[in-house]
Design an enzyme around this catalytic site. Structure first.
Site, mmCIF file in Angstrom:
data_model
loop_
_atom_site.group_PDB
_atom_site.id
_atom_site.type_symbol
_atom_site.label_atom_id
_atom_site.label_comp_id
_atom_site.label_asym_id
_atom_site.label_seq_id
_atom_site.Cartn_x
_atom_site.Cartn_y
_atom_site.Cartn_z
ATOM 1 N N LEU A 1 75.285 37.039 47.413
ATOM 2 C CA LEU A 1 75.582 37.234 48.607
ATOM 3 C C LEU A 1 75.180 35.720 49.470
ATOM 4 O O LEU A 1 73.950 35.223 49.181
ATOM 5 C CB LEU A 1 74.706 38.329 49.417
ATOM 6 C CG LEU A 1 74.742 38.205 50.918
ATOM 7 C CD1 LEU A 1 76.053 38.613 51.555
ATOM 8 C CD2 LEU A 1 73.679 39.430 51.486
ATOM 9 N N ASP A 2 76.211 35.036 50.047
ATOM 10 C CA ASP A 2 75.713 33.982 50.718
ATOM 11 C C ASP A 2 75.062 32.773 49.528
ATOM 12 O O ASP A 2 74.629 31.799 50.116
ATOM 13 C CB ASP A 2 74.859 34.095 51.768
ATOM 14 C CG ASP A 2 75.327 34.482 53.238
ATOM 15 O OD1 ASP A 2 76.628 34.631 53.175
ATOM 16 O OD2 ASP A 2 74.772 35.150 53.963
ATOM 17 N N GLU A 3 75.338 33.001 48.293
ATOM 18 C CA GLU A 3 75.111 31.725 47.410
ATOM 19 C C GLU A 3 76.028 31.405 46.372
ATOM 20 O O GLU A 3 75.695 30.877 45.471
ATOM 21 C CB GLU A 3 73.810 32.467 46.764
ATOM 22 C CG GLU A 3 72.781 32.961 47.629
ATOM 23 C CD GLU A 3 71.595 33.551 46.651
ATOM 24 O OE1 GLU A 3 71.467 33.287 45.637
ATOM 25 O OE2 GLU A 3 70.387 33.981 47.248
#
EC number: 3.5.1.10
Length: 288
Positions: free
Chosen positions: A230-232
């Site tokens: 997530l978001d990485e």
């Protein structure tokens, strides 16, 4: 006619080996293709080589055919994966959005003015709110509500639409849903997401208000490829701006949204211009 018109783009990646630049430029020269611009990078960390070339075929289609004939067997000896992009190619982009409209508005403006060489055949949302904006632009809008129970069915509908409209890129323009692992795997490497990058990090509801309460001094945004972290995912572009005690939460939100819009547009531009190369969980991004 602009200086960049009628230029083909060659992109290629392979393991690091002696002669990688030579095999590209020699094949282009021998087939009468004139190199206008070139970027290359050898990544010591991953032992991988990336190259992007803009060129003009001096002999038209004959030069292109001769290049393919010369280069294909040579590239194979280098284990080189390569792609040719024709001049003025317009990338078909599916945009996914929830209720925030700032990134969508910005992308639609850049699409409408021709700043981004994209076509937007559809917009997908889990809310109906932005349908009038899509209709004003003459773009089909698909409202696909989602709940935890209907998530698999909704994502399958999204996937079918992406394929039906022959999309080459998916842009999550503040789509406020976490993609499933299966959907993230399907979109790996060709879906771009945007999120705020407050320093230090603030998660949960009203992050800008949390940041204001801590006296934040930097606001920013990160655009990255989607993956199951997530978001990485691999980062394409980032933007940042200094703020101070004069900025109240509403002003931080406005500044943050402006940075998000600009950062996402840059990431889309780099992607469609074939300037981004994946090397593991990192990217090589050649400047424009």
């Amino acid at each position: 006619m602009g200086a960049k018109d009628n230029l083909w783009i060659l992109t290629a990646q392979c393991p690091s080996r002696l002669g990688t630049v030579d095999v590209v430029t020699r094949s282009l020269a021998e087939s009468e293709n004139y190199v206008v611009a070139m970027n290359s990078f050898d990544d010591k960390a991953t032992e991988s080589f990336s190259i992007r070339v803009e060129f003009r075929p001096l002999g038209g289609e004959t030069s292109l055919e001769k290049f393919r004939e010369l280069f294909e067997p040579r590239a194979e000896r280098f284990d080189m994966q390569w792609q040719l992009t024709e001049p003025n190619h317009r990338t078909r982009v599916a945009i996914m959005v929830s209720k925030y409209d700032h990134c969508l508005n910005d992308l639609l403006y850049r699409y409408r003015t021709g700043e981004l060489a994209i076509d937007i055949p559809l917009i997908i949302s889990n809310h109906p709110d932005l349908k009038p904006l899509a209709e004003w632009h003459g773009i089909p809008y698909f409202h696909l509500p989602i709940t935890p129970d209907t998530k698999p069915e909704q994502e399958e509908q999204v996937w079918q639409l992406i394929n039906e409209y022959r999309c080459e890129l998916v842009v999550l323009a503040r789509y406020m849903q976490v993609l499933s692992a299966a959907m993230a795997a399907r979109l790996d490497g060709w879906a771009i997401n945007i999120h705020h990058s407050l320093l230090p990090g603030f998660k949960g509801a009203k992050p800008y208000h949390q940041a204001w309460e801590k006296g934040v001094k930097l606001v920013g945004a990160t655009a990255h490829y989607v993956n199951n972290d997530l978001d990485e995912g691999p980062i394409i572009t980032q933007g940042v701006q200094a703020v101070d005690h004069n900025h109240y939460p509403e002003e931080l939100v406005a500044k943050g949204q402006d940075i998000e819009s600009h950062t996402l547009a840059n990431a889309v531009r780099y992607h469609i211009q074939k300037r981004v190369f994946l090397t593991g969980n990192r990217t090589v991004v050649f400047p424009d």
